[in-house]
Every structure is written in structure tokens, then in C-alpha cells.
Design an enzyme around this catalytic site. Structure first.
Site, mmCIF file in Angstrom:
data_model
loop_
_atom_site.group_PDB
_atom_site.id
_atom_site.type_symbol
_atom_site.label_atom_id
_atom_site.label_comp_id
_atom_site.label_asym_id
_atom_site.label_seq_id
_atom_site.Cartn_x
_atom_site.Cartn_y
_atom_site.Cartn_z
ATOM 1 N N ARG A 27 4.322 -8.317 14.064
ATOM 2 C CA ARG A 27 3.720 -7.177 13.464
ATOM 3 C C ARG A 27 2.370 -7.695 12.839
ATOM 4 N NH1 ARG A 27 7.639 -4.886 9.515
ATOM 5 N NH2 ARG A 27 6.292 -3.144 8.617
ATOM 6 N N LYS A 83 0.740 -1.365 0.194
ATOM 7 C CA LYS A 83 0.068 -0.111 -0.052
ATOM 8 C C LYS A 83 1.002 1.362 0.149
ATOM 9 C CE LYS A 83 -1.147 -0.355 4.948
ATOM 10 N NZ LYS A 83 0.364 -0.902 5.357
ATOM 11 N N ARG A 103 14.708 -2.645 6.578
ATOM 12 C CA ARG A 103 14.193 -2.077 7.855
ATOM 13 C C ARG A 103 14.433 -3.026 8.901
ATOM 14 N NH1 ARG A 103 8.123 0.112 6.810
ATOM 15 N NH2 ARG A 103 7.905 -0.669 8.838
ATOM 16 N N ARG A 147 12.024 -6.905 1.218
ATOM 17 C CA ARG A 147 11.932 -5.367 1.128
ATOM 18 C C ARG A 147 13.110 -4.551 1.360
ATOM 19 N NH1 ARG A 147 6.859 -2.361 3.482
ATOM 20 N NH2 ARG A 147 7.834 -2.431 5.706
ATOM 21 N N ARG A 201 -5.194 2.050 12.655
ATOM 22 C CA ARG A 201 -4.607 0.567 12.561
ATOM 23 C C ARG A 201 -5.644 -0.005 13.754
ATOM 24 N NH1 ARG A 201 0.696 1.534 10.678
ATOM 25 N NH2 ARG A 201 1.736 -0.632 10.307
HETATM 26 P P1 AMP Z 1 4.716 0.903 8.917
HETATM 27 O O1 AMP Z 1 5.678 1.613 8.537
HETATM 28 O O2 AMP Z 1 3.234 1.277 8.550
HETATM 29 O O3 AMP Z 1 4.631 -0.784 9.102
HETATM 30 O O4 AMP Z 1 4.626 1.173 10.608
HETATM 31 C C1 AMP Z 1 5.749 0.884 11.280
HETATM 32 C C2 AMP Z 1 5.622 0.812 12.844
HETATM 33 O O5 AMP Z 1 5.043 2.186 12.944
HETATM 34 C C3 AMP Z 1 4.263 0.053 13.141
HETATM 35 O O6 AMP Z 1 4.970 -1.293 13.469
HETATM 36 C C4 AMP Z 1 4.238 0.672 14.645
HETATM 37 O O7 AMP Z 1 4.956 0.584 15.671
HETATM 38 C C5 AMP Z 1 4.150 1.988 14.291
HETATM 39 N N1 AMP Z 1 2.886 2.688 13.624
HETATM 40 C C6 AMP Z 1 2.557 3.185 12.314
HETATM 41 N N2 AMP Z 1 1.385 3.384 12.316
HETATM 42 C C7 AMP Z 1 0.537 3.416 13.317
HETATM 43 C C8 AMP Z 1 -0.598 3.516 13.932
HETATM 44 N N3 AMP Z 1 -1.646 4.005 13.204
HETATM 45 N N4 AMP Z 1 -0.586 3.197 15.124
HETATM 46 C C9 AMP Z 1 0.200 2.838 15.967
HETATM 47 N N5 AMP Z 1 1.362 2.445 15.543
HETATM 48 C C10 AMP Z 1 1.779 2.916 14.363
#
Ligand code: AMP
Length: 215
Positions: free
Chosen positions: A171, A13, A160, A127, A88
Site C-alpha cells: 500500500r 488522517k 484490518r 491499528r 489518490r
Molecule cells: P484506506 O482505508 O483509505 O486505507 O483505503 C483502503 C483501500 O481502499 C485502498 O488500499 C484501496 O484499495 C481502496 N481505496 C480507497 N480510496 C481509494 C481511491 N481514492 N482510489 C482507489 N482506491 C481507493
């Protein structure tokens, strides 16, 4: 247009959001990117978020919702946005509805990127992201022209920390049920479009264009 992208990590996404946002000339607001930037800059927000990102847990809603509200109030988001990675949780979705009410705006499209978890684990393991500009690649499905180097800015590509296998499993576990709750929530509101994210980048892009163009 005010758009939300829902989906588990690894559904692609972020990659699609970046491109569509460019075409629609609206900002791509990815909460994960905002947290990572805050952490690398050592800000207060970064200090609050770091331990959650490191372990693959969610940053608490009170931190996340305030941050998103501030971001949506910035001028560049006035004509629309793509939210990627937020909401989320159900409380975040409810908070977003309140923020929209306060700003006198409405969410127009919610796009759910659906793909089997085995596919997501494979995608996340392959990735790579640019350490300079954040552009995302995949070592097999979307490789850079020169191995390890970003096509856009020449920056070094890295994995990452939270894309390592142990954290990926956590996750997915953390997000699975919550994502389903969000799907149900937006389905009831009649705003949800589901797209099959277990397809090539090009095929997903076509589905996305149709989803966004449909009334
Ligand atoms: P992402 O890059 O979207 O996979 O996000 C990486 C990390 O950021 C997640 O594993 C969470 O620790 C934190 N994170 C991102 N978006 C949110 C959200 N909406 N609510 C809480 N934690 C978030």
C-alpha cells in the site's frame, strides 16, 4: 467548508477527519470506508472493489470517481465535507476539480499529513478498528479503555486484513509517488497546508485547527 485530507495510509488522517467533521457538522467521506461497507454488504460496488482492497492496490478510477461524485451530491454534503482517501491519483484530482465545477463549488483547504514511512508501518501494524462502528484505535498510542473492545459502541476490535505487514508495504509503495504528485498539484494551486503527522494525536489536532482556521 470543502476540505481534502491527503496523506499515506497510517498518517492518522481518518481519526482526525472523524473528529473535525463532527465539530464542523459536515460529513467525513472516506472512500476506503465506503468500499469496505460495500464489500461487507455484498453490493455490486463491493464486488468490483474487493480484489483491489485485499491486495492493497487502487480501485480503478472509473469506479472510484463515479462513487465519489454520487456521494458529494447527497444533501448532507451540501454545506461542506472532509474527503479522506480521495483523490489518490492525479486523474482523480482532475476529476474532483470537474465535479466541483459541475456542482458550482470549490475546494477550500487541502491538508497534507506528512510522516516518515517507518512511523507509518509501525502505526498500521498497531491499528485496530471496531468491527461494528469503524472507530480506529492504536494498541499503544490510542488504546481503548478495555482491551479489544470499542469505547463508543462495545463492538469487537479487529485488525484490518490490509493492515497486515505484507499488504502495508504494498500500500505504501502504491501510494508513495501518487501522493507526491498530488502534493505538487495542490501546491501549484496554492491551496496546500502541510502538517507534521509524526506527533501525538493532540498535537496534530492543534496544527489541523490552525490550518483550517487560516485564511
Ligand atoms: P484506506 O482505508 O483509505 O486505507 O483505503 C483502503 C483501500 O481502499 C485502498 O488500499 C484501496 O484499495 C481502496 N481505496 C480507497 N480510496 C481509494 C481511491 N481514492 N482510489 C482507489 N482506491 C481507493
Amino acid at each position: 467548508m470543502n476540505i481534502v485530507f491527503l496523506g499515506l495510509p497510517g498518517t492518522g488522517k481518518g481519526t482526525q477527519a472523524e473528529e473535525l467533521a463532527g465539530e464542523l457538522r459536515i460529513p467525513h467521506i472516506a472512500t476506503g470506508d465506503i468500499f469496505r461497507q460495500a464489500i461487507s454488504q455484498g453490493t455490486d460496488l463491493g464486488k468490483k472493489a474487493k480484489k483491489f482492497l485485499d491486495s492493497g492496490e487502487l480501485v480503478p478510477d472509473e469506479v472510484t470517481c463515479g462513487m465519489v461524485k454520487e456521494r458529494l451530491m447527497q444533501e448532507d454534503a451540501a454545506s461542506g465535507f472532509i474527503l479522506d482517501g480521495f483523490p489518490r491519483t492525479l486523474p482523480q484530482a482532475e476529476a474532483l476539480d470537474r465535479i466541483m465545477d459541475e456542482l458550482n463549488r470549490e475546494l477550500e483547504k487541502i491538508v497534507f499529513f506528512s510522516a516518515p514511512e517507518e512511523v507509518l508501518v509501525m502505526r498500521l501494524a498497531g491499528r485496530r478498528v471496531c468491527s461494528e462502528c469503524g472507530t480506529t484505535y492504536h494498541i499503544e498510542h490510542n488504546p481503548p479503555s478495555q482491551e479489544g473492545i470499542c469505547d463508543k459502541c462495545g463492538g469487537k476490535l479487529i485488525q484490518r486484513e490490509d493492515d497486515r505487514e505484507e499488504t502495508v508495504v504494498r500500500r505504501l509503495q502504491v501510494n508513495r509517488d501518487k501522493t507526491q504528485q498530488l502534493v505538487n498539484y495542490y501546491e501549484k494551486q496554492g491551496k496546500l497546508t502541510t502538517i507534521d503527522a509524526d506527533r501525538s494525536l493532540e498535537e496534530v489536532k492543534i496544527q489541523l485547527k490552525e490550518a483550517v482556521a487560516s485564511p
